[in-house]
Design a protein around this motif. Structure first.
Motif, PDB file in Angstrom:
ATOM      1  N   PRO A 133     -39.183  27.411  11.726  1.00  0.00           N
ATOM      2  CA  PRO A 133     -40.511  28.023  11.699  1.00  0.00           C
ATOM      3  C   PRO A 133     -40.501  29.397  12.365  1.00  0.00           C
ATOM      4  O   PRO A 133     -39.672  29.686  13.237  1.00  0.00           O
ATOM      5  CB  PRO A 133     -41.378  27.042  12.496  1.00  0.00           C
ATOM      6  CG  PRO A 133     -40.614  25.763  12.499  1.00  0.00           C
ATOM      7  CD  PRO A 133     -39.171  26.146  12.468  1.00  0.00           C
ATOM      8  N   ALA A 137     -47.294  31.015  14.437  1.00  0.00           N
ATOM      9  CA  ALA A 137     -47.674  29.948  13.505  1.00  0.00           C
ATOM     10  C   ALA A 137     -48.281  30.546  12.241  1.00  0.00           C
ATOM     11  O   ALA A 137     -49.101  31.467  12.313  1.00  0.00           O
ATOM     12  CB  ALA A 137     -48.669  29.013  14.175  1.00  0.00           C
ATOM     13  N   HIS A 138     -47.846  30.032  11.102  1.00  0.00           N
ATOM     14  CA  HIS A 138     -48.392  30.430   9.799  1.00  0.00           C
ATOM     15  C   HIS A 138     -48.190  31.924   9.516  1.00  0.00           C
ATOM     16  O   HIS A 138     -49.023  32.575   8.882  1.00  0.00           O
ATOM     17  CB  HIS A 138     -49.878  30.086   9.701  1.00  0.00           C
ATOM     18  CG  HIS A 138     -50.239  28.735  10.224  1.00  0.00           C
ATOM     19  ND1 HIS A 138     -49.741  27.581   9.680  1.00  0.00           N
ATOM     20  CD2 HIS A 138     -51.025  28.366  11.274  1.00  0.00           C
ATOM     21  CE1 HIS A 138     -50.221  26.545  10.347  1.00  0.00           C
ATOM     22  NE2 HIS A 138     -50.987  26.993  11.317  1.00  0.00           N
ATOM     23  N   ARG A 189     -49.458  20.790   9.260  1.00  0.00           N
ATOM     24  CA  ARG A 189     -49.390  22.248   9.151  1.00  0.00           C
ATOM     25  C   ARG A 189     -50.537  22.771   8.293  1.00  0.00           C
ATOM     26  O   ARG A 189     -51.143  23.813   8.590  1.00  0.00           O
ATOM     27  CB  ARG A 189     -48.034  22.674   8.575  1.00  0.00           C
ATOM     28  CG  ARG A 189     -47.785  24.184   8.688  1.00  0.00           C
ATOM     29  CD  ARG A 189     -46.361  24.544   8.298  1.00  0.00           C
ATOM     30  NE  ARG A 189     -46.042  24.083   6.959  1.00  0.00           N
ATOM     31  CZ  ARG A 189     -46.497  24.657   5.843  1.00  0.00           C
ATOM     32  NH1 ARG A 189     -47.310  25.683   5.904  1.00  0.00           N
ATOM     33  NH2 ARG A 189     -46.143  24.182   4.663  1.00  0.00           N
TER      34      ARG A 189
END
Length: 448
Positions: A133, A137-138, A189
């Motif tokens: 990852p 995040a994202h 997620r």
């Protein structure tokens, strides 16, 4: 309040399926929505004048923004979809959040100047190469959201579940960044992404949907979890029966077609959009129609990849909604997609008029917008003010009747595009960002 005056406009007086052309139309708007429509009036000072024929803007129900890298670069020698796919994977390995935001901004700007006001981005490049990852995040998903905001296009970001490299096969090295640890990790997620988007972007501009890459990429036991646990208030898309090899592998593994496998687990419904649906049995067609699913056809991509001609007319007659998308962006042009759908039907059947011009317009607007749960554009009170003006006197369009411009116009004939009451494109130039060609050239310089 913003007011537009349209020389000619395609009104939804008789409903979306029976639009009418009217002259001298004043369209009044407030907060991006149409508050009043008046026909047979003269242009007044202070009104933004839209010459030509004004339509509701198109919606693009299937996009992979990074595939734009491949336009004009995959045509040496022979091959098939699977050869092309290897070239696509190579392009995916080069993406970073920064590069993807730059590229997607240019691609979305190209869509806007072509006459699209919304897009469903079927997104699966989630993580770093190798699958780790990103620290943020994202990161990839938020980069796409920022790109859409910059271009002014409405975005439904379809976060995609991608767990296998084929039925019974692990993800390959090239596919590792597409995957999640398991289906429940993806659901967590997805929930986190929805929260982040809701916190940072306007709901009418960026929203989240879900996608299953294909029955090749999502094992049957994980389909069961999706059916039981996916939130019911978001759209669900899937690549379905694009290739005969997919059907054969599904039959061998599960004893049924991909459509049958979805039906087995209750995934056929009105919120499902089945992309491509090129190679279907009669039972598949009946099932998709009876469920009220949307079928997203991408005619120029299906032609470019030699996928075949899908049974669009049969699906529509069975009850499915037809929508249109540009997929891998061999062409970004809603007008070309509309007539490519009809031309495929004509070539396959030996008959003309398989879809009326009104049906083609509906597929490019209402059908596509509903599949991604984005506002439906229409020149009617209460609708979002998403408009596209077409020059009816160009070399291509001169002499065309307004409602038959789907058979003559191209994106080159677009003179103006309005999204949410804002003029975003004028004669091929994005009013915020400039020439999409220049943006694309700069973005593509960073990718091989």
């Amino acid at each position: 309040m913003t007011t537009f005056w349209c020389e000619t406009a395609i009104l939804a007086k008789g409903g979306h399926s029976n639009p009418e052309a009217a002259s001298g139309v004043r369209v009044e708007t407030h907060d991006g929505r149409i508050t009043n429509v008046t026909a047979d009036v003269r242009h007044q000072p202070g009104e933004t004048r839209l010459d030509g024929v004004v339509f509701p803007a198109a919606a693009n129900a299937h996009s992979h923004a990074f595939h734009r890298v491949l336009r004009g670069r995959t045509h040496e020698g022979r091959g098939d979809f699977w050869v092309w796919r290897e070239q696509m994977y190579t392009s995916a390995t080069e993406l970073t959040p920064e590069k993807y935001e730059k590229l997607a901004t240019a691609v979305f700007a190209e869509m806007v100047v072509a006459g699209f006001s919304s897009v469903a981005e079927f997104h699966y490049v989630h993580h770093q190469p190798g699958g780790a990852p990103y620290a943020e995040a994202h990161a990839m998903e938020l980069a796409l959201a920022r790109a859409a905001m910059a271009a002014g296009i409405r975005l439904t970001l379809l976060d995609t579940l991608y767990l296998a490299g084929g039925i019974g096969a692990p993800l390959s090295r090239e596919q590792a960044r597409f995957g999640d640890a398991d289906v429940r990790a993806w659901l967590r997620r997805l929930a986190g992404l929805r929260a982040a988007v809701e916190q940072n972007f306007p709901e009418d501009r960026v929203r989240i949907g879900a996608a299953l890459h294909s029955v090749r990429a999502v094992p049957e036991e994980d389909l069961k979890v999706v059916a039981a646990q996916l939130p019911s208030d978001i759209p669900l898309h899937i690549h379905l029966s694009e290739q005969p090899a997919e059907n054969q592998a599904c039959l061998e593994a599960y004893g049924t077609t991909p459509t049958g496998l979805l039906a087995r687990h209750g995934l056929l419904s009105g919120r499902l959009s089945a992309v491509h649906s090129t190679h279907l049995t009669q039972e598949d067609i009946a099932s998709l129609g009876q469920s009220g699913a949307t079928v997203v056809m991408c005619p120029t991509t299906e032609a470019d990849l030699a996928d075949g001609i899908g049974p669009a007319r049969e699906l529509s007659d069975a009850g499915a909604t037809i929508a249109l998308g540009t997929d891998q962006h061999a062409v970004i042009d809603p007008w070309v997609e509309m007539r490519a759908l009809e031309h495929g039907e004509r070539l396959g059947s030996g008959q003309r008029g398989r879809f009326t011009p009104q049906e083609l317009l509906q597929a490019a607007t209402v059908g596509a917008a509903r599949s991604m749960a984005t506002p439906v554009a229409a020149i009617a009170v209460g609708s979002v003010c998403d408009l596209v003006a077409i020059d009816p006197t160009s070399t291509r369009t001169a002499g065309s009747r307004p409602l038959q411009l789907a058979f003559s116009a191209t994106a080159s004939d677009v003179t103006g595009v309005i999204v949410g009451g804002e003029l975003l494109a004028s004669r091929g130039v994005h009013t915020r960002l400039g020439s999409p060609g220049a943006l694309l050239a700069e973005a593509l310089e960073e990718l091989s």
